[in-house]
Write an enzyme that holds these catalytic residues in place. Sequence first.
Site, PDB file in Angstrom:
ATOM      1  CE  LYS A  22      -2.776   0.820   3.693  1.00 17.33           C
ATOM      2  NZ  LYS A  22      -2.549   2.140   4.318  1.00 17.33           N
ATOM      3  CB  SER A  23       3.784   2.325   2.030  1.00 22.56           C
ATOM      4  OG  SER A  23       3.240   2.314   3.308  1.00 22.56           O
ATOM      5  NE  ARG A  27       6.321   6.541   0.659  1.00 21.36           N
ATOM      6  CZ  ARG A  27       5.450   6.370   1.663  1.00 21.36           C
ATOM      7  NH1 ARG A  27       4.347   5.674   1.477  1.00 21.36           N
ATOM      8  NH2 ARG A  27       5.679   6.906   2.857  1.00 21.36           N
ATOM      9  N   GLY A 100      -4.800   8.201   5.434  1.00 21.39           N
ATOM     10  CA  GLY A 100      -3.893   9.206   5.998  1.00 21.39           C
ATOM     11  C   GLY A 100      -2.677   9.401   5.104  1.00 21.39           C
ATOM     12  NE  ARG A 128      -5.497   8.602  10.830  1.00 21.25           N
ATOM     13  CZ  ARG A 128      -4.854   7.753  10.036  1.00 21.25           C
ATOM     14  NH1 ARG A 128      -5.479   7.191   9.022  1.00 21.25           N
ATOM     15  NH2 ARG A 128      -3.589   7.467  10.257  1.00 21.25           N
ATOM     16  CB  SER A 174       5.174  10.397  11.113  1.00 21.07           C
ATOM     17  OG  SER A 174       4.358  10.427   9.961  1.00 21.07           O
ATOM     18  CG  ASP A 322       0.599   0.377   9.450  1.00 17.85           C
ATOM     19  OD1 ASP A 322       0.219   1.247  10.262  1.00 17.85           O
ATOM     20  OD2 ASP A 322       0.995   0.656   8.302  1.00 17.85           O
ATOM     21  CE  LYS A 349      -0.422   4.705  12.778  1.00 17.82           C
ATOM     22  NZ  LYS A 349       0.319   5.355  11.691  1.00 17.82           N
ATOM     23  NE  ARG A 353      -5.371   0.379  13.002  1.00 25.64           N
ATOM     24  CZ  ARG A 353      -4.720   0.546  11.859  1.00 25.64           C
ATOM     25  NH1 ARG A 353      -3.396   0.619  11.865  1.00 25.64           N
ATOM     26  NH2 ARG A 353      -5.378   0.611  10.719  1.00 25.64           N
TER      27      ARG A 353
HETATM   28  C1  S3P Z   1       2.714   5.023   6.178  1.00 24.00           C
HETATM   29  C2  S3P Z   1       3.299   5.408   7.354  1.00 24.00           C
HETATM   30  C3  S3P Z   1       2.772   5.016   8.676  1.00 24.00           C
HETATM   31  C4  S3P Z   1       1.799   3.863   8.580  1.00 24.00           C
HETATM   32  C5  S3P Z   1       0.811   4.060   7.467  1.00 24.00           C
HETATM   33  C6  S3P Z   1       1.535   4.140   6.134  1.00 24.00           C
HETATM   34  C7  S3P Z   1       3.300   5.482   4.909  1.00 24.00           C
HETATM   35  O1  S3P Z   1       2.109   6.125   9.242  1.00 24.00           O
HETATM   36  O2  S3P Z   1       1.123   3.684   9.793  1.00 24.00           O
HETATM   37  O3  S3P Z   1      -0.099   2.986   7.404  1.00 24.00           O
HETATM   38  O4  S3P Z   1       2.961   4.921   3.856  1.00 24.00           O
HETATM   39  O5  S3P Z   1       4.127   6.417   4.938  1.00 24.00           O
HETATM   40  P1  S3P Z   1       2.908   7.287  10.043  1.00 24.00           P
HETATM   41  O6  S3P Z   1       3.810   7.940   9.076  1.00 24.00           O
HETATM   42  O7  S3P Z   1       1.849   8.227  10.513  1.00 24.00           O
HETATM   43  O8  S3P Z   1       3.619   6.602  11.148  1.00 24.00           O
END
Ligand code: S3P
Length: 452
Positions: A22-23, A27, A100, A128, A174, A322, A349, A353
């Site tokens: 997902k991350s 990107r 987020g 959030r 973060s 996560d 989150k 959680r």
């Molecule tokens: C993510 C960073 C994390 C993670 C989120 C995905 C990302 O959040 O919990 O699910 O893709 O950069 P934080 O940057 O708020 O820790």
Amino acid sequence: MSEFRVRSIRTLDAAFPVPGDKSMSHRAAMIAGLADGVSTIRNFLPSEDCLNTLGAMKACGVVVEELEEMRGFGPTTMRIHGRRMQLSAPSAPIDCGNSGTGMRLLAGLFAGQSFDCELFGDESLSGRPMGRITNPLGEMGAKIECLGEKPGCAPLKIHGAKLHPIRYELPVASAQVKSAVLLAGMFCEGVTTAVQPADTRDHTERMLESFGVKVVTEGQAISIEGGQIPQARDFRVPGDISSAAFWVVAAAALPGSHLVIRNVGLNPTRTAVLDVIERMGAQITRTVLSTDDGEPIGDVEIRGAKLHGTELLKAEIPNLIDEIPVIAVAAALASGKTVIRNAKELRVKETDRITTVVNGLRAMGGQVEEFEDGMEITGGAPLHAATIESCGDHRIAMAFAIAGLFASGETVIRNTDCVNTSYPGFSRQLAAVLAESKNAADYDLPNVPVTA
Ligand code: S3P
């Protein structure tokens, strides 16, 4: 409203891949959309979160040709025609859904444009904290209004402005904040630096580098010089280790089980979940098969065992944030105590959680003490079926589906559509696990691409 009905299984013996990370999919949509030329992205995650980010890029003039899809969800292979850093103004507010990552990274991307835009999300996302990105972006000269009912929350009205570079010390570890600052820095003259208090996932840095953008990492300081244009390339998104984690725990806690997850991302800023489950007694082998696209990809093999409790290290928390819901399930199944502290971030989150995990485990007979920054789980008490409300949080729904595989009776997880935000096809895979008489299958996974 959909639900999962889950009962206990005896063993798990399977080999399969999980859908794309997902991350990295977020990107890839952004960086390929900014690039000079046409990039082919493979194994993109067609989850609601990532499709919203792709939609945001399309709304800014990025053309996407869809080549292959995961049936019923969306594209997995696509050609993205980059805009050479020249986005056009979207004609309507942009929906970031539940994400987020989508909202915070896009805010970084949009802050330095010559147009205004608005980002909004669902009820969870609208609660959030966005101050963590509007503060550094504001220091860079961005003009962002938080229009939410809750102070500092979305919708975000972004008034495009000329930004200037800063050196920003992140108050929280973060990757989203770091990435928002670095993406904004791409549109500044000069060098922007984000200094993180601890290691966080480094996908933005790696992906920018593989698209030819120089990013300098010195200790915890990550710097980017503005004005560089990413060069289009082909990129294969590895399987998502956060999705794999559900199956890792299921196999790890069932002695005699054997599971291979194929082609999963093994970036060391994401693999602490494997370290923890290994420490709890499971046998885990990781084999890196490729690093071609700047990210290690490989197979993870798990052999189940009787697990025992452990303590999560402070430095591990951002790496496995996560995965904590499903690690908590593993802890409830293990003998002895597991301590999770320094994880206050869990409270902001998709749900709080800490509370949703503690409530769910207690409902199933787990012994848990709640702290402001975590929990202590005394494992070993047999779990029994319960009705668990996901509260619209994908990772809560999936973590408790895994808990249900170990509980007496039939566990019902309510409100499970949310799993599509990160793991399209999870319910089909769960059904395959439950349908197997001895729970053994070489699953035909739903992320096998089907030509559109
Ligand atoms: C993510 C960073 C994390 C993670 C989120 C995905 C990302 O959040 O919990 O699910 O893709 O950069 P934080 O940057 O708020 O820790």
